[in-house]
Design a protein around this motif. Structure first.
Motif, PDB file in Angstrom:
ATOM      1  N   ALA A  88       0.824  -1.206   0.000  1.00 27.85           N
ATOM      2  CA  ALA A  88       0.000   0.000   0.000  1.00 27.85           C
ATOM      3  C   ALA A  88       0.860   1.257   0.000  1.00 27.85           C
ATOM      4  N   SER A  89       0.330   2.297  -0.617  1.00 26.30           N
ATOM      5  CA  SER A  89       0.998   3.592  -0.597  1.00 26.30           C
ATOM      6  C   SER A  89      -0.031   4.691  -0.799  1.00 26.30           C
ATOM      7  N   GLY A  90       0.318   5.885  -0.341  1.00 21.57           N
ATOM      8  CA  GLY A  90      -0.559   7.039  -0.557  1.00 21.57           C
ATOM      9  C   GLY A  90      -1.592   7.272   0.520  1.00 21.57           C
ATOM     10  N   PHE A  91      -1.583   6.470   1.577  1.00 23.62           N
ATOM     11  CA  PHE A  91      -2.497   6.692   2.693  1.00 23.62           C
ATOM     12  C   PHE A  91      -1.867   6.101   3.951  1.00 23.62           C
ATOM     13  N   THR A  92      -2.464   6.396   5.101  1.00 26.41           N
ATOM     14  CA  THR A  92      -1.916   5.942   6.385  1.00 26.41           C
ATOM     15  C   THR A  92      -2.356   4.507   6.630  1.00 26.41           C
ATOM     16  N   PHE A  93      -1.540   3.586   6.181  1.00 27.25           N
ATOM     17  CA  PHE A  93      -1.876   2.167   6.168  1.00 27.25           C
ATOM     18  C   PHE A  93      -2.299   1.655   7.555  1.00 27.25           C
ATOM     19  N   SER A  94      -1.620   2.068   8.591  1.00 27.80           N
ATOM     20  CA  SER A  94      -1.804   1.468   9.919  1.00 27.80           C
ATOM     21  C   SER A  94      -3.197   1.705  10.499  1.00 27.80           C
TER      22      SER A  94
END
Length: 115
Positions: free
Chosen positions: A24-30
């Motif tokens: 994932a990329s481009g957002f706060t995955f956690s």
């Protein structure tokens, strides 16, 4: 730009194993609940497994005891370890990132279980 990129699919014999990854990329995955879905030809999309932000897991009855979902927040990646694969597991597998008001999807990766 939000991206979910699945990898690890392929052709495997019945009884074999595969490990799928979703980067994932481009957002706060956690802070997102992550799930794996699958869709076989002519069938509805099915929820396979979910992992919450605190690591709790939920599985479809059809994969319990064979599949394991996990996440690595440091790598922004969710995994699906699939063991004892059956022909009926053949499908396109995709990952989903879910918040109450946002939902992101990847393109999917093909898994084919056949001798």
């Amino acid at each position: 730009q939000v991206q979910l990129v699945e990898s690890g699919g392929g052709l495997v014999q019945p009884g074999g194993s595969l490990r799928l990854s979703c980067a994932a990329s481009g957002f706060t995955f956690s802070i997102y609940v992550m799930s794996w879905y699958r869709q076989a030809p002519g069938k509805q999309r099915e929820l396979v497994a979910t992992i919450t932000t605190d690591g709790r897991t939920i599985y479809a009855d059809s994969v319990k005891g064979r599949f394991t979902i996990s996440r690595d927040n440091a790598k922004n990646t969710v995994y699906l370890q699939m063991n004892s694969l059956k022909p009926e597991d053949t499908a396109i597998y995709g990952c989903n990132a879910q918040m109450p008001t946002k939902s992101y999807w990847g393109q999917g990766t093909q898994v084919t279980v056949s001798s």
